[in-house]
Design a protein around this motif. Structure first.
Motif, PDB file in Angstrom:
ATOM      1  N   ILE A  60       1.003  -1.463  -0.246  1.00 42.29           N
ATOM      2  CA  ILE A  60      -0.580   0.006   0.132  1.00 42.29           C
ATOM      3  C   ILE A  60       0.898   0.998   0.085  1.00 42.29           C
ATOM      4  O   ILE A  60       0.902   2.724  -0.646  1.00 42.29           O
ATOM      5  CB  ILE A  60      -0.868  -0.480   1.123  1.00 42.29           C
ATOM      6  N   GLY A  61       1.876   1.253   0.196  1.00 46.35           N
ATOM      7  CA  GLY A  61       2.647   2.665   0.633  1.00 46.35           C
ATOM      8  C   GLY A  61       3.388   2.723  -0.196  1.00 46.35           C
ATOM      9  O   GLY A  61       3.924   3.803  -1.009  1.00 46.35           O
ATOM     10  N   MET A  62       3.807   1.260  -0.741  1.00 47.38           N
ATOM     11  CA  MET A  62       4.601   1.500  -2.349  1.00 47.38           C
ATOM     12  C   MET A  62       3.716   2.241  -3.608  1.00 47.38           C
ATOM     13  O   MET A  62       3.986   2.748  -4.207  1.00 47.38           O
ATOM     14  CB  MET A  62       4.959  -0.072  -3.221  1.00 47.38           C
ATOM     15  N   LEU A  63       2.243   1.641  -3.222  1.00 45.28           N
ATOM     16  CA  LEU A  63       0.692   1.869  -4.011  1.00 45.28           C
ATOM     17  C   LEU A  63       0.957   3.857  -4.142  1.00 45.28           C
ATOM     18  O   LEU A  63       0.740   4.365  -4.718  1.00 45.28           O
ATOM     19  CB  LEU A  63      -0.438   1.443  -4.110  1.00 45.28           C
ATOM     20  N   GLY A  64       0.878   4.033  -2.910  1.00 48.51           N
ATOM     21  CA  GLY A  64       0.976   5.125  -2.246  1.00 48.51           C
ATOM     22  C   GLY A  64       2.103   6.079  -3.368  1.00 48.51           C
ATOM     23  O   GLY A  64       1.594   7.786  -3.388  1.00 48.51           O
ATOM     24  N   SER A  65       2.958   6.088  -2.730  1.00 43.85           N
ATOM     25  CA  SER A  65       3.984   6.758  -3.547  1.00 43.85           C
ATOM     26  C   SER A  65       4.234   7.041  -5.142  1.00 43.85           C
ATOM     27  O   SER A  65       3.965   8.064  -5.608  1.00 43.85           O
ATOM     28  CB  SER A  65       5.392   6.157  -2.991  1.00 43.85           C
ATOM     29  N   VAL A  66       3.291   6.055  -5.610  1.00 42.44           N
ATOM     30  CA  VAL A  66       3.747   5.906  -6.637  1.00 42.44           C
ATOM     31  C   VAL A  66       2.372   7.255  -7.407  1.00 42.44           C
ATOM     32  O   VAL A  66       2.795   7.553  -8.455  1.00 42.44           O
ATOM     33  CB  VAL A  66       3.304   4.613  -7.465  1.00 42.44           C
ATOM     34  N   ILE A  67       1.903   7.054  -6.241  1.00 39.50           N
ATOM     35  CA  ILE A  67       0.357   7.934  -6.879  1.00 39.50           C
ATOM     36  C   ILE A  67       0.669   8.967  -6.675  1.00 39.50           C
ATOM     37  O   ILE A  67       0.250  10.196  -7.909  1.00 39.50           O
ATOM     38  CB  ILE A  67      -1.052   7.294  -6.070  1.00 39.50           C
ATOM     39  N   ALA A  68       1.198   9.185  -5.425  1.00 33.16           N
ATOM     40  CA  ALA A  68       1.624  10.758  -5.230  1.00 33.16           C
ATOM     41  C   ALA A  68       2.419  12.028  -5.842  1.00 33.16           C
ATOM     42  O   ALA A  68       2.591  12.258  -6.569  1.00 33.16           O
ATOM     43  CB  ALA A  68       2.611  11.170  -3.527  1.00 33.16           C
ATOM     44  N   PHE A  69       3.579  10.606  -7.239  1.00 27.49           N
ATOM     45  CA  PHE A  69       4.284  10.881  -7.777  1.00 27.49           C
ATOM     46  C   PHE A  69       4.049  11.786  -9.044  1.00 27.49           C
ATOM     47  O   PHE A  69       3.877  12.416  -9.656  1.00 27.49           O
ATOM     48  CB  PHE A  69       5.749   9.736  -7.904  1.00 27.49           C
ATOM     49  N   CYS A  70       3.183  10.295  -9.563  1.00 26.65           N
ATOM     50  CA  CYS A  70       2.051  10.630 -10.814  1.00 26.65           C
ATOM     51  C   CYS A  70       2.091  12.398 -10.795  1.00 26.65           C
ATOM     52  O   CYS A  70       1.603  13.058 -11.753  1.00 26.65           O
ATOM     53  CB  CYS A  70       1.451   9.713 -10.699  1.00 26.65           C
ATOM     54  N   TRP A  71       0.847  12.243  -9.362  1.00 27.90           N
ATOM     55  CA  TRP A  71      -0.106  13.281  -9.383  1.00 27.90           C
ATOM     56  C   TRP A  71       0.967  14.804  -9.758  1.00 27.90           C
ATOM     57  O   TRP A  71       0.532  15.757  -9.655  1.00 27.90           O
ATOM     58  CB  TRP A  71      -0.650  13.410  -8.226  1.00 27.90           C
TER      59      TRP A  71
ATOM     60  N   LEU B  67       3.642  14.965 -10.595  1.00 28.43           N
ATOM     61  CA  LEU B  67       4.690  15.184 -11.890  1.00 28.43           C
ATOM     62  C   LEU B  67       3.085  15.918 -12.361  1.00 28.43           C
ATOM     63  O   LEU B  67       3.589  16.691 -13.420  1.00 28.43           O
ATOM     64  CB  LEU B  67       4.313  14.021 -12.695  1.00 28.43           C
ATOM     65  N   HIS B  68       1.840  15.532 -12.726  1.00 29.72           N
ATOM     66  CA  HIS B  68       1.106  16.057 -13.891  1.00 29.72           C
ATOM     67  C   HIS B  68       0.984  17.783 -12.978  1.00 29.72           C
ATOM     68  O   HIS B  68       0.564  18.623 -13.595  1.00 29.72           O
ATOM     69  CB  HIS B  68       0.294  15.313 -13.258  1.00 29.72           C
ATOM     70  N   LYS B  69       1.070  17.633 -12.230  1.00 27.81           N
ATOM     71  CA  LYS B  69       0.507  18.994 -11.257  1.00 27.81           C
ATOM     72  C   LYS B  69       1.807  19.562 -11.979  1.00 27.81           C
ATOM     73  O   LYS B  69       1.673  21.407 -12.286  1.00 27.81           O
ATOM     74  CB  LYS B  69       0.809  19.103  -9.658  1.00 27.81           C
ATOM     75  N   THR B  70       2.741  19.125 -11.185  1.00 30.09           N
ATOM     76  CA  THR B  70       4.350  20.382 -11.558  1.00 30.09           C
ATOM     77  C   THR B  70       4.496  20.209 -13.401  1.00 30.09           C
ATOM     78  O   THR B  70       4.375  21.347 -14.072  1.00 30.09           O
ATOM     79  CB  THR B  70       5.477  19.269 -12.301  1.00 30.09           C
ATOM     80  N   ARG B  71       4.187  19.860 -14.382  1.00 25.51           N
ATOM     81  CA  ARG B  71       3.779  19.940 -15.558  1.00 25.51           C
ATOM     82  C   ARG B  71       2.634  20.969 -17.106  1.00 25.51           C
ATOM     83  O   ARG B  71       3.135  21.656 -16.868  1.00 25.51           O
ATOM     84  CB  ARG B  71       2.962  18.895 -16.487  1.00 25.51           C
ATOM     85  N   LYS B  72       1.226  20.459 -15.965  1.00 27.10           N
ATOM     86  CA  LYS B  72       0.272  22.053 -15.752  1.00 27.10           C
ATOM     87  C   LYS B  72       0.796  22.797 -15.457  1.00 27.10           C
ATOM     88  O   LYS B  72       0.361  23.865 -15.849  1.00 27.10           O
ATOM     89  CB  LYS B  72      -0.722  21.198 -15.264  1.00 27.10           C
ATOM     90  N   GLU B  73       1.450  23.288 -14.146  1.00 29.95           N
ATOM     91  CA  GLU B  73       1.644  24.533 -13.740  1.00 29.95           C
ATOM     92  C   GLU B  73       2.227  24.924 -14.932  1.00 29.95           C
ATOM     93  O   GLU B  73       2.578  26.457 -15.095  1.00 29.95           O
ATOM     94  CB  GLU B  73       2.311  24.758 -12.513  1.00 29.95           C
TER      95      GLU B  73
END
Length: 201
Positions: free
Chosen positions: A45-56, A58-64
């Motif tokens: 669960i921790g690993m999945l959470g880290s991957v989701i947080a990283f992807c989110w 990354l998406h936010k940084t690209r949008k900004e």
């Protein structure tokens, strides 16, 4: 002959000879019979959470980054090169309005016919409205093509400018030799603010 073969994805079978000709497959163990501990689940669960947080992130940084590039382009290519034209536009509206109201007021005080004055006033107001609507036409077209929402906001500001000068001119009979300048400059500040504040979303 005593070999182990895999015949299913999750089960291991052992070959047991019955005689010289026949053999039997005997299930030895299931790969899925191993138990998963709570720690393993929490780690997953921790690993999945880290991957989701990283992807989110990354998406936010690209949008900004995309928004920053877009706003820089709009301000550098559309707004800044036209600031002098905007200043000249407002200066002309202020000067023309003040000259016209001085003229109307002087003619009124010297006994000019009200009908002639009102006819002249109505004609001037129509021309001034057309001038306000068309003088920044090229700039407004650029804004509309690149940022329609900001275009709608500056259109409302220009409508307010029409109201300001029309109301000011309507009061020529009670005119006290003042200037429309402060009201028009306040409108100009709103106009420029709309161009810049559209990016402070």
């Amino acid at each position: 002959m005593n070999d182990t073969i895999y015949v299913a994805v999750d089960t291991v079978f052992r070959v047991v000879p019955l005689d010289d000709t026949f053999v039997m497959l005997q299930a030895e163990s299931s790969l899925l019979t191993k138990s998963i501990s709570v720690g393993d689940i929490l780690t997953l669960i921790g690993m999945l959470g880290s991957v989701i947080a990283f992807c989110w992130q990354l998406h936010k940084t690209r949008k900004e980054r995309k928004e920053n590039l877009r706003s820089s382009w709009f301000l550098d290519v559309v707004v800044q090169p036209n600031m002098e034209m905007i200043n000249e536009f407002y200066d002309k509206i202020i000067n023309d309005t003040d000259l016209k109201i001085n003229d109307l007021s002087d003619r009124y005080e010297s006994g000019g016919a009200a009908k002639d004055l009102n006819t002249d006033l109505a004609k001037y107001q129509r021309n001034l409205k057309d001038e306000i609507k068309t003088s920044l036409g090229h700039f407004q077209a650029l804004v509309k093509a690149s940022e329609p929402a900001i275009f709608n906001e500056i259109e409302l500001v220009l409508d307010d400018l029409v109201d300001i000068v029309t109301t000011w001119l309507d009061g020529y009979e009670d005119y006290n030799k003042g200037s429309v300048k402060s009201k028009a400059l306040n409108n100009k500040q709103q106009f420029i603010s709309k161009l810049y504040s559209g990016w402070n979303r």
